[in-house]
Design an enzyme around this catalytic site. Sequence first.
Site, PDB file in Angstrom:
ATOM      1  N   GLU A  38       0.861  -1.186   0.000  1.00  0.00           N
ATOM      2  CA  GLU A  38       0.000   0.000   0.000  1.00  0.00           C
ATOM      3  C   GLU A  38       0.897   1.236   0.000  1.00  0.00           C
ATOM      4  O   GLU A  38       1.742   1.406   0.881  1.00  0.00           O
ATOM      5  CB  GLU A  38      -0.915   0.009   1.236  1.00  0.00           C
ATOM      6  CG  GLU A  38      -1.608   1.310   1.532  1.00  0.00           C
ATOM      7  CD  GLU A  38      -2.422   1.847   0.370  1.00  0.00           C
ATOM      8  OE1 GLU A  38      -2.344   3.068   0.106  1.00  0.00           O
ATOM      9  OE2 GLU A  38      -3.141   1.055  -0.274  1.00  0.00           O
ATOM     10  N   CYS A  48     -15.510   6.932   1.247  1.00  0.00           N
ATOM     11  CA  CYS A  48     -16.830   7.563   1.168  1.00  0.00           C
ATOM     12  C   CYS A  48     -17.094   8.482   2.356  1.00  0.00           C
ATOM     13  O   CYS A  48     -17.953   9.363   2.291  1.00  0.00           O
ATOM     14  CB  CYS A  48     -17.924   6.496   1.116  1.00  0.00           C
ATOM     15  SG  CYS A  48     -17.798   5.372  -0.283  1.00  0.00           S
ATOM     16  N   TYR A 435     -46.157  -1.219   5.362  1.00  0.00           N
ATOM     17  CA  TYR A 435     -46.932   0.026   5.413  1.00  0.00           C
ATOM     18  C   TYR A 435     -47.349   0.351   6.837  1.00  0.00           C
ATOM     19  O   TYR A 435     -47.832  -0.520   7.585  1.00  0.00           O
ATOM     20  CB  TYR A 435     -48.198  -0.062   4.552  1.00  0.00           C
ATOM     21  CG  TYR A 435     -49.213   0.990   4.949  1.00  0.00           C
ATOM     22  CD1 TYR A 435     -48.964   2.336   4.681  1.00  0.00           C
ATOM     23  CD2 TYR A 435     -50.374   0.650   5.646  1.00  0.00           C
ATOM     24  CE1 TYR A 435     -49.872   3.322   5.079  1.00  0.00           C
ATOM     25  CE2 TYR A 435     -51.279   1.631   6.044  1.00  0.00           C
ATOM     26  CZ  TYR A 435     -51.026   2.967   5.765  1.00  0.00           C
ATOM     27  OH  TYR A 435     -51.899   3.933   6.166  1.00  0.00           O
TER      28      TYR A 435
END
Length: 463
Positions: A38, A48, A435
């Site tokens: 890395e 993000c 609902y």
Amino acid sequence: MTAARRMVVIGGDAAGMSAASRARRLKSRGELEILAFERGQFTSYSACGIPYWVGGLVNGPDELVARTPETHRGRGIDVRTHTEVVEIDLAGQRVLARDLDPRGEGEQWYGFDDLVIATGARPRRPGMPGIDAPGVHGVQTLDDGRALLESLEATPAERAVVIGAGYIGVEMAEALMQRGSRVTVLERGEQPMSTLDPDMGRLVRDAMSGLGIDTVTGAEVAEVVTGEDGRVRAVATKMSEYPADLVVLGLGVAPETGLAQEAGLPVGEYGGLLTDQAMRVRGYDNIWAGGDCVEVLDLVSGRTRHIPLGTHANKHGQVIGSNVGGDYATFPGVVGTAVSKVCDLEIARTGLLEAEAAAVGLQFEAVTIEATSRAGYYPETRPMTVKMLAERRTGRLLGTQIVGREGAGKRVDVAAVALTAGMTVEQMTALDLGYAPPFSPVWDPVLVAARKAAATVRATERR
């Protein structure tokens, strides 16, 4: 005693380290040596979350790191941070890694039995005067986020300009506004959010303007203007100039595949590596790739696309690690689902836009409905707009876009499941969704759109 196989991973974020972690769970250290490179200092982090760190909702980079290099090392994965792979020798089955620490070991070759390429993506930086000036920032890695915050601490940005109004652009506009900057967003397209159809993007523009974010469309940036000190002082378009103490590039990203291309590995139309469903690079048995550097199959259009998202990257890594570790897994493809927000405005899409459907030769009907997040009589009910595309004659769902306030964005998941299952809009109207007045009207907005789309398809058939 048989020597352990070696798995080499290039890239220490979602795809690469997910692959390494999964393979380690399946194979012991004696069976499989795992070496990961890395070039930055962080591993397994959430890019993000950078806008929320910049905006002050997240306290620091540590909160965005799922697993540190030390954690991975403790689990038997040899992670080399600040180390960049600069060459892949396919014939010799080895990579050349460069220690970025001047006091380090320099360059060294490492052999591999399996190679995982997870090099991610890079922010697009257009070639123009001043683009590399101090105060101009791309936002792709935690190091980028830290550099931006250090810049803000050194020179507070009373005026900030964001170039590009995609996901990163609108999220960074919100973050900078939360830090007290006056924000201007410059977008060369007809509307912000090119991931939406223009009529839906117009709703985003209107909402951003209402929030105090100056959004200029049709703005082709020509130059980043610098002062005598060399630092950014404005952004110039062909028509005007916008003062800026800070500039953020929100022009999207491109697959980081230069290293792979130099080695002769195949890439697609968007520059991403091409793989099979097992995430093997096409034509190679022991070369794997995943994350933002690959193209994936779009299950709706049947073509490959570049969709850089952490959700995909983690799944790619799981698939790769399973296969390298002796198990079996595949990644079948995506339907292009994404969700974002700017302040209290939620923006979501899945499937194809009108232009995308037309580009692959699909004939379709498009409908748009206005609805509410809850029963109309329930307190704090918020409006939303849902747009739905259905294939002409068959009624197959092709895409859905949603723009609205609280309670709007995640409704796109219903459409994403329907797309994955290949459902028609007629079939969707019978979905048994939850609902109660605090959560939805009797007819959920997605189902209202499906009903209208189904009726439009039936009317078209009768013509």
